[in-house]
Structure formats: structure tokens, C-alpha cells
Design a protein around this motif. Sequence first.
Motif, PDB file in Angstrom:
ATOM      1  N   GLY A 138       0.810  -1.212   0.000  1.00 13.91           N
ATOM      2  CA  GLY A 138       0.000   0.000   0.000  1.00 13.91           C
ATOM      3  C   GLY A 138       0.838   1.254   0.000  1.00 13.91           C
ATOM      4  N   LYS A 139       1.958   1.209   0.688  1.00  9.72           N
ATOM      5  CA  LYS A 139       2.807   2.390   0.807  1.00  9.72           C
ATOM      6  C   LYS A 139       3.593   2.667  -0.461  1.00  9.72           C
ATOM      7  CE  LYS A 139       6.549   4.278   3.657  1.00  9.72           C
ATOM      8  NZ  LYS A 139       7.440   4.035   4.814  1.00  9.72           N
ATOM      9  N   GLU A 140       4.153   1.635  -1.065  1.00  5.96           N
ATOM     10  CA  GLU A 140       5.085   1.828  -2.165  1.00  5.96           C
ATOM     11  C   GLU A 140       4.431   1.754  -3.555  1.00  5.96           C
ATOM     12  OE1 GLU A 140       8.352  -0.818  -1.746  1.00  5.96           O
ATOM     13  OE2 GLU A 140       8.642  -0.412   0.384  1.00  5.96           O
ATOM     14  N   PHE A 141       3.323   1.025  -3.666  1.00  2.00           N
ATOM     15  CA  PHE A 141       2.791   0.774  -4.999  1.00  2.00           C
ATOM     16  C   PHE A 141       1.352   1.263  -5.183  1.00  2.00           C
ATOM     17  CE2 PHE A 141       5.883  -2.593  -3.953  1.00  2.00           C
ATOM     18  CZ  PHE A 141       6.870  -2.240  -4.857  1.00  2.00           C
ATOM     19  N   THR A 142       0.443   0.804  -4.334  1.00  3.33           N
ATOM     20  CA  THR A 142      -0.948   1.233  -4.486  1.00  3.33           C
ATOM     21  C   THR A 142      -1.202   2.596  -3.862  1.00  3.33           C
ATOM     22  OG1 THR A 142      -1.562   0.057  -2.462  1.00  3.33           O
ATOM     23  CG2 THR A 142      -1.802  -1.125  -4.552  1.00  3.33           C
ATOM     24  N   GLY A 143      -0.269   3.089  -3.060  1.00  2.00           N
ATOM     25  CA  GLY A 143      -0.459   4.380  -2.410  1.00  2.00           C
ATOM     26  C   GLY A 143      -0.587   5.523  -3.402  1.00  2.00           C
ATOM     27  N   THR A 144       0.242   5.529  -4.421  1.00  4.44           N
ATOM     28  CA  THR A 144       0.227   6.617  -5.408  1.00  4.44           C
ATOM     29  C   THR A 144      -1.082   6.666  -6.192  1.00  4.44           C
ATOM     30  OG1 THR A 144       2.637   6.634  -5.615  1.00  4.44           O
ATOM     31  CG2 THR A 144       1.366   7.584  -7.429  1.00  4.44           C
ATOM     32  N   PRO A 145      -1.537   5.560  -6.800  1.00  6.05           N
ATOM     33  CA  PRO A 145      -2.814   5.640  -7.522  1.00  6.05           C
ATOM     34  C   PRO A 145      -4.007   5.923  -6.608  1.00  6.05           C
ATOM     35  CG  PRO A 145      -2.003   3.377  -7.476  1.00  6.05           C
ATOM     36  CD  PRO A 145      -0.891   4.238  -6.989  1.00  6.05           C
ATOM     37  N   LEU A 146      -3.951   5.479  -5.351  1.00  3.22           N
ATOM     38  CA  LEU A 146      -5.040   5.772  -4.416  1.00  3.22           C
ATOM     39  C   LEU A 146      -5.079   7.255  -4.084  1.00  3.22           C
ATOM     40  CD1 LEU A 146      -7.302   4.916  -2.488  1.00  3.22           C
ATOM     41  CD2 LEU A 146      -5.544   4.443  -0.759  1.00  3.22           C
ATOM     42  N   TYR A 147      -3.912   7.839  -3.866  1.00  2.52           N
ATOM     43  CA  TYR A 147      -3.848   9.263  -3.537  1.00  2.52           C
ATOM     44  C   TYR A 147      -4.294  10.120  -4.731  1.00  2.52           C
ATOM     45  CZ  TYR A 147      -1.980  13.630  -1.636  1.00  2.52           C
ATOM     46  OH  TYR A 147      -1.850  14.919  -1.163  1.00  2.52           O
ATOM     47  N   ILE A 148      -3.867   9.730  -5.911  1.00  3.04           N
ATOM     48  CA  ILE A 148      -4.278  10.460  -7.117  1.00  3.04           C
ATOM     49  C   ILE A 148      -5.790  10.324  -7.319  1.00  3.04           C
ATOM     50  CG2 ILE A 148      -4.081  10.520  -9.635  1.00  3.04           C
ATOM     51  CD1 ILE A 148      -1.159   9.739  -9.331  1.00  3.04           C
ATOM     52  N   LEU A 149      -6.322   9.140  -7.049  1.00  2.00           N
ATOM     53  CA  LEU A 149      -7.770   8.924  -7.151  1.00  2.00           C
ATOM     54  C   LEU A 149      -8.517   9.859  -6.204  1.00  2.00           C
ATOM     55  CD1 LEU A 149     -10.281   7.302  -8.059  1.00  2.00           C
ATOM     56  CD2 LEU A 149      -9.748   5.658  -6.242  1.00  2.00           C
ATOM     57  N   PHE A 150      -8.037   9.971  -4.981  1.00  2.00           N
ATOM     58  CA  PHE A 150      -8.683  10.842  -3.995  1.00  2.00           C
ATOM     59  C   PHE A 150      -8.629  12.303  -4.429  1.00  2.00           C
ATOM     60  CE2 PHE A 150      -7.930  13.763  -0.451  1.00  2.00           C
ATOM     61  CZ  PHE A 150      -9.151  13.673   0.217  1.00  2.00           C
ATOM     62  N   LEU A 151      -7.445  12.758  -4.848  1.00  2.00           N
ATOM     63  CA  LEU A 151      -7.302  14.158  -5.243  1.00  2.00           C
ATOM     64  C   LEU A 151      -8.141  14.482  -6.477  1.00  2.00           C
ATOM     65  CD1 LEU A 151      -3.472  14.884  -4.776  1.00  2.00           C
ATOM     66  CD2 LEU A 151      -5.364  15.514  -3.274  1.00  2.00           C
ATOM     67  N   SER A 152      -8.171  13.571  -7.418  1.00  2.00           N
ATOM     68  CA  SER A 152      -8.949  13.794  -8.642  1.00  2.00           C
ATOM     69  C   SER A 152     -10.437  13.848  -8.341  1.00  2.00           C
ATOM     70  CB  SER A 152      -8.651  12.688  -9.658  1.00  2.00           C
ATOM     71  OG  SER A 152      -7.276  12.636  -9.964  1.00  2.00           O
ATOM     72  N   LEU A 153     -10.892  12.982  -7.454  1.00  2.00           N
ATOM     73  CA  LEU A 153     -12.301  12.980  -7.066  1.00  2.00           C
ATOM     74  C   LEU A 153     -12.667  14.285  -6.365  1.00  2.00           C
ATOM     75  CD1 LEU A 153     -14.994  11.504  -6.796  1.00  2.00           C
ATOM     76  CD2 LEU A 153     -14.136  10.467  -4.680  1.00  2.00           C
ATOM     77  N   LYS A 154     -11.807  14.720  -5.488  1.00  2.00           N
ATOM     78  CA  LYS A 154     -12.054  15.975  -4.775  1.00  2.00           C
ATOM     79  C   LYS A 154     -12.098  17.156  -5.741  1.00  2.00           C
ATOM     80  CE  LYS A 154     -10.163  18.848  -1.054  1.00  2.00           C
ATOM     81  NZ  LYS A 154      -9.077  18.976  -0.034  1.00  2.00           N
ATOM     82  N   GLN A 155     -11.169  17.181  -6.687  1.00  4.40           N
ATOM     83  CA  GLN A 155     -11.136  18.265  -7.670  1.00  4.40           C
ATOM     84  C   GLN A 155     -12.366  18.229  -8.565  1.00  4.40           C
ATOM     85  OE1 GLN A 155      -7.909  18.068 -10.508  1.00  4.40           O
ATOM     86  NE2 GLN A 155      -7.883  20.276 -10.782  1.00  4.40           N
ATOM     87  N   GLN A 156     -12.785  17.037  -8.958  1.00  7.22           N
ATOM     88  CA  GLN A 156     -13.958  16.889  -9.818  1.00  7.22           C
ATOM     89  C   GLN A 156     -15.213  17.392  -9.114  1.00  7.22           C
ATOM     90  OE1 GLN A 156     -13.671  15.803 -12.878  1.00  7.22           O
ATOM     91  NE2 GLN A 156     -15.763  15.412 -13.551  1.00  7.22           N
ATOM     92  N   ILE A 157     -15.338  17.105  -7.835  1.00  5.44           N
ATOM     93  CA  ILE A 157     -16.522  17.495  -7.080  1.00  5.44           C
ATOM     94  C   ILE A 157     -16.553  18.995  -6.845  1.00  5.44           C
ATOM     95  CG2 ILE A 157     -17.608  17.347  -4.802  1.00  5.44           C
ATOM     96  CD1 ILE A 157     -16.745  14.409  -4.720  1.00  5.44           C
ATOM     97  N   TYR A 158     -15.420  19.554  -6.434  1.00  6.86           N
ATOM     98  CA  TYR A 158     -15.405  20.956  -6.022  1.00  6.86           C
ATOM     99  C   TYR A 158     -15.219  21.936  -7.186  1.00  6.86           C
ATOM    100  CZ  TYR A 158     -15.530  19.741  -1.108  1.00  6.86           C
ATOM    101  OH  TYR A 158     -15.934  19.273   0.124  1.00  6.86           O
ATOM    102  N   LYS A 159     -15.208  21.425  -8.394  1.00  7.12           N
ATOM    103  CA  LYS A 159     -15.205  22.358  -9.525  1.00  7.12           C
ATOM    104  C   LYS A 159     -16.595  22.936  -9.744  1.00  7.12           C
ATOM    105  CE  LYS A 159     -16.174  19.212 -13.408  1.00  7.12           C
ATOM    106  NZ  LYS A 159     -15.618  18.620 -14.659  1.00  7.12           N
ATOM    107  N   GLY A 160     -17.586  22.344  -9.109  1.00  5.01           N
ATOM    108  CA  GLY A 160     -18.954  22.844  -9.153  1.00  5.01           C
ATOM    109  C   GLY A 160     -19.442  23.183  -7.763  1.00  5.01           C
TER     110      GLY A 160
END
Length: 529
Positions: A17-39
Amino acid sequence: MRTSLLAFFQLLIHCVGKEFTGTPLYILFLSLKQQIYKGPVDQITSEARYSLSEDKLIRQSIDYDTITIRVQLQDFDDALHEISVKVLNCDTITQVKEKILDSFFKGHPFSKRPSVDDLDLIYIPSEWNKSGRLILFDEDKTCKIDNDDFKKLNTLAHYKISNGALLVLVYRQTYQLLQSPSNDCNSYTLLDTVRNAENMTLLSKSSKSSSSPPTYSKLTSNEYAAFSAINGSTTGLTETLFNPANSTRMNQNHQLIVRNTLNHNSDKKNKKYHLIKYNGLINSTTPNVKDDKKQEIAAKLVSEVYLTRLLATKGGMQSYVDDFFETVFSTAHGSNVLPHAIKYFFDFLDDQANLHGITDPDVVYTWKSNSLPLRFWVNIIKNPDFVFDIHKSNIVDASLSVIASTFMDSCSQSRLDLNKESPSGKLLFYKEVHKYRKWVESYYSEIRQMPKITESEMNELLTEESKKHGGTFNKNNSLHKLYNDYVKKNRTKLENRLSESQNSTNASLNQHLNYRLQQVIYLMDAIEV
């Protein structure tokens, strides 16, 4: 047992989780947050124009514009910073402060950021030439109160803040609001009791139409001494500062309202709202419609009218969801192989199926899905704040739950029969779930074909993990919790199972274990007495 299994995976595959899945999970979270708060996002109901969850979807039409504001940040370090931030003119003041902090502290732990409640946002109108300033609030005397006694939270549009406006974000200091008894929302005075008493000023804006800068005057030492002596007593401050004997230049028609907080002007009789007043598509005042009928109409409108907006949000998130799912259901992570703990546990489940004569492959498939994916990964998807130092808002949490539900469907073998009663979340990712299920099947198959992990290899892994966390956990406390939560509750079952196994090939070991169990029980009972 579920808790123990979750702890097993959390300890032994945290490196993945720390070395491999952590990056895509964090990007998923940030992208979701950005998608929601653009409106628009309603601050009170946490409903949004862009969402993956129909339960948190704004159903009304909201007029808004995206604007860029200039923000100066003071007191955060020795330097003065100015940044540009994109916001919505329908954002509340609290939401604007959050977006400013997101921009300025990008990449920093959330716990190291200041709280929005500790900050003030100050507007400097261009026509005042930086000689005047206006502190912005979610609630103040200028709040719009509708005929039905609903009070609307202030937004940037309410303060008429437009594109390119200059605002200043500072740590909250001691402010006092002064308001005319006439309740004229456009006439107010601000008493600024900042750190240096000699620089304390009075800011007065006489009318909404006036474009001239507000006037300033220093407080006298007697006035400041009076304020300091009463230490925040609003009644004493009113009587002292506005007594003509102490200050002839202060207008006696002004009275002190309350200290500057986000709810400094809260009125209990008014219900607050931001963008929408009612939950659901049909409000409670709709005539001649029974409650059951309202819910039926609302559900139909969501599925038929607003599904396109849900699909639009999902389309912007699709690649990030794919990247995360593909990383999770991969047996190779760069130059590293699958963690031994996963291979060992899946082989254990296969061996248990053989031991008990279970030949149905779907049963073992379900065992595996109920262990690693549903006990570990679903928990991580729904709660990325367990892994990262971030803030997860209610609206983001609702959309993450939809992604977690899609993950669960991907690990299931049940038929995906959709109808008009199906949740919108299943409709959104219906096509993708078939693709994800193939990934899961391939993942389980590849693990089964890998060489087995021997007992010595597993023991070596456990020993290494124990050394890593030698100073992290309290051993005695863990043993005590294990005894109370498991041994004590299942004492009879454990004793019977060990006694029944006396004739097995491990009879001597079971007899020894039973003896040790009785010793532990005797000692623990003696301690509790």
C-alpha cells in the motif's frame, strides 16, 4: 476473527500500500475531490452538482461563475505570499478559505495546516486603494433572510467579489463588530483590537454606494485600557467605550454586538441554508402530493434526468479508478513480487477446501474475496484518511463509497441484473465491472500458480515484521486484549476442540496447548480477582 484477519493484512502488506498502491489511491482521492469541487457544493447538506452518489447530488439549478481571486497570506511565515486561487462566486467564506489553504499547503499534511476557524479572510476593494478592509463571514448582519425565515449563508457573490479581487488571509485576531441600532446592513463599524494597541483603528463604511475609502482613527490609551480591563466583557466594553465621558468622537447610536466568530450573529429562530433549502426534489410545501408519491417522483427524476450528470462525473474519474483497480489486482509490482502474506493465506484457504472436501471453486473464490479485497482494500478505499494525512469531506466520502461498492461488485460472482430499482452506483460502472471481474479472476489464478510459501519462510517474515515494530506496540496490552476479546469469550469452544483432538496426529501438541491454556486462564482469573 474479522478484526484479526484485517490486522494480519494491515501489518504484512502495508509495504504494498505504501510503495505501490499508495500513489494511484492518492491520485484517485485528489482527482475525485477536484472533480466534485469544480462545481457548487452545499456547505450545510454536503450535496454537490458533481457527484458519484445520487444521495449527495444537487437537484436544483444553481447559477454560479468560476472566478480567480488574488490572495495574500500573512503571518504564515516570515514572508508575504500572494497566490491566485480559482473559486466559485457561490462559495461560502469557509469554503473559500478551505480552497485557499488547499492551494497554499498543497502536498503538506492536513494536520499541519491551520484550521479555517483560526483564520480571517479580509476583502480589500480596489476603489478603497488598500486603505480600507472588510472582514468576511458566513454569517453577519448582512445575511439574507427569506420570507419563510430561512437565512442564507454569505457567499462571494453576496459581497460582490468579482474576478481578480484582492483578499488577505490572516490568523484570527481579536475583533469586535459594532452595528447601528437601526440594523442598517450597509452601515457598520469594525473595532480592530489587533496585537499592537497603538495601531488599533476604527473602520467605518457609511453607505453601500460610497466608493471613498473608510476613515481611520487611533483608539486612545484610555479606551484600550478600558477594553483590556474588562477582558472581553461586551457589556462593560459598550458602557465604557461609548460613554461620552470617555470618548466624544464615538457615535452613541452604535452598540457592540458580539465578538467575531463564524456564528457571531446566529439567530436561533432562523434556519440556515447555503444553496438549497430542502432535501429531495420536491419540497415539503408541494400541495396535493402524498409523501410516498413524492419519493417515487423524486427517485424517477434522479434516474432519468440526473443520471447524465452522474455519468459525466464518472467519466472524469474513470481512468483514475482503472489505474487503482489494476494496481490492486496485479501480482507484479515493478521488480517486487506478490507479498508472501497474500500467497500464504490464499494457499491456506485452498488447503482448507481440500481438507473439508469442498470441490465447488465458487466457494473458495468467495472466501478469498471476503478476506483480502473486502476486509482490507474496501476499508482503504472508503477511508483513505487512514493511510494519508488528509481531510475527507462528507461529499467526497459519499462518492468514495460508490467506488468501494464497485470494487465489491468486481469481486463478486453474482449476476449483475439491472432494473429500475437498481442503485445508480451500479448503473454507473455496470460495463466496467465485467472488465474488473476478469482482472480479479486472473489475479486469483496467477496467485494459485505461484510456488508455495513454506512455513520457515513465513516464520522468517513474521520475525522480520516483529523486529520492525518492536517499539510500536505494547505487548502486554495486546495479549490482554486478545485474551478478553477472543479466549475468554470462546473458552469452552477452545477447551472442547483441544480435547477432541487428543487422538489426532498432533495429540501431544494439543495436550500441551490445552495445559498452557489452563495456566493462562488461571493466571488471568487470579489477576482479575
